[in-house]
Design a protein around this motif. Structure first.
Motif, PDB file in Angstrom:
ATOM      1  N   GLY A  40      -6.621  -8.464   7.758  1.00  0.00           N
ATOM      2  CA  GLY A  40      -7.917  -7.947   7.360  1.00  0.00           C
ATOM      3  C   GLY A  40      -8.056  -6.448   7.552  1.00  0.00           C
ATOM      4  N   LEU A  73     -14.005   0.339   3.907  1.00  0.00           N
ATOM      5  CA  LEU A  73     -13.966  -0.721   4.914  1.00  0.00           C
ATOM      6  C   LEU A  73     -13.671  -2.089   4.316  1.00  0.00           C
ATOM      7  N   ASP A  74     -13.410  -2.153   3.001  1.00  0.00           N
ATOM      8  CA  ASP A  74     -13.006  -3.414   2.366  1.00  0.00           C
ATOM      9  C   ASP A  74     -11.575  -3.737   2.748  1.00  0.00           C
ATOM     10  N   THR A  75     -11.204  -4.995   2.582  1.00  0.00           N
ATOM     11  CA  THR A  75      -9.841  -5.418   2.895  1.00  0.00           C
ATOM     12  C   THR A  75      -8.865  -4.763   1.934  1.00  0.00           C
ATOM     13  N   TYR A  76      -7.772  -4.272   2.492  1.00  0.00           N
ATOM     14  CA  TYR A  76      -6.746  -3.574   1.699  1.00  0.00           C
ATOM     15  C   TYR A  76      -6.156  -4.510   0.675  1.00  0.00           C
ATOM     16  N   LYS A 106     -15.025   1.946  -0.960  1.00  0.00           N
ATOM     17  CA  LYS A 106     -14.435   0.681  -0.493  1.00  0.00           C
ATOM     18  C   LYS A 106     -13.622   0.883   0.775  1.00  0.00           C
ATOM     19  N   SER A 140      -8.417  -2.550   6.648  1.00  0.00           N
ATOM     20  CA  SER A 140      -9.169  -1.880   5.602  1.00  0.00           C
ATOM     21  C   SER A 140      -8.342  -0.758   4.990  1.00  0.00           C
ATOM     22  N   TYR A 141      -8.871  -0.203   3.915  1.00  0.00           N
ATOM     23  CA  TYR A 141      -8.210   0.922   3.263  1.00  0.00           C
ATOM     24  C   TYR A 141      -8.110   2.115   4.208  1.00  0.00           C
ATOM     25  N   GLU A 162      -7.831   2.057   7.501  1.00  0.00           N
ATOM     26  CA  GLU A 162      -6.771   1.826   8.492  1.00  0.00           C
ATOM     27  C   GLU A 162      -5.379   2.023   7.888  1.00  0.00           C
ATOM     28  N   CYS A 178      -5.191   4.589  -1.402  1.00  0.00           N
ATOM     29  CA  CYS A 178      -6.210   4.372  -0.375  1.00  0.00           C
ATOM     30  C   CYS A 178      -7.292   5.451  -0.434  1.00  0.00           C
ATOM     31  N   THR A 234      -3.284  -8.281   4.366  1.00  0.00           N
ATOM     32  CA  THR A 234      -4.450  -9.041   3.939  1.00  0.00           C
ATOM     33  C   THR A 234      -4.854 -10.059   5.001  1.00  0.00           C
TER      34      THR A 234
END
Length: 127
Positions: free
Chosen positions: A61, A44-47, A42, A63-64, A66, A34, A58
């Protein structure tokens, strides 16, 4: 052969160290993964785990960032729990040190106890 290995693990702290390593390494791996993705921008992109999608994370939704925060909080909770457990046996360690006994504290012995019910201790104790 496995019985000899198990016996050698019971007589040393090596088994406890394997337990700690097996518990902490996955958390550290996810934290590194992460952190690297956050470094790449990335955050705030989906983990997305490298080898597979994690359906629960997933679908939510997350993020990395979180996942990193949750993993660090879990790792801190585990370490604080071990520290509290270590301090719990402080009196026993001091007693062993004061009288120079050749013994180990319950900190290590509790991890080696294979029975979950505690049937060896206090079974015949009457109030």
């Amino acid at each position: 052969m496995l019985r000899k290995f198990e016996f050698s693990l019971r007589n040393t702290n090596f088994g406890f160290m394997i337990f700690l390593l097996a518990t902490l390494l996955p958390f550290l791996g996810v934290i590194i993964h992460c952190s690297y993705n956050i470094y790449l921008g990335k955050g705030l992109d989906t983990y997305d785990l490298i080898i597979m999608d994690h359906p629960v994370l997933t679908n939510l939704g997350v993020s990395y960032l979180e996942v990193l925060i949750a993993d660090i909080a879990t790792l801190v909770a585990l370490l604080v729990g071990l520290l509290i457990r270590y301090n719990y046996y402080k009196d026993e360690r001091d007693f062993i040190k004061k009288y120079k006994l050749n013994a180990k504290t319950g900190f290590y012995q509790d991890f080696k106890n294979s029975s979950s019910s505690g049937s060896e201790r206090g079974e015949s104790f009457d109030d």
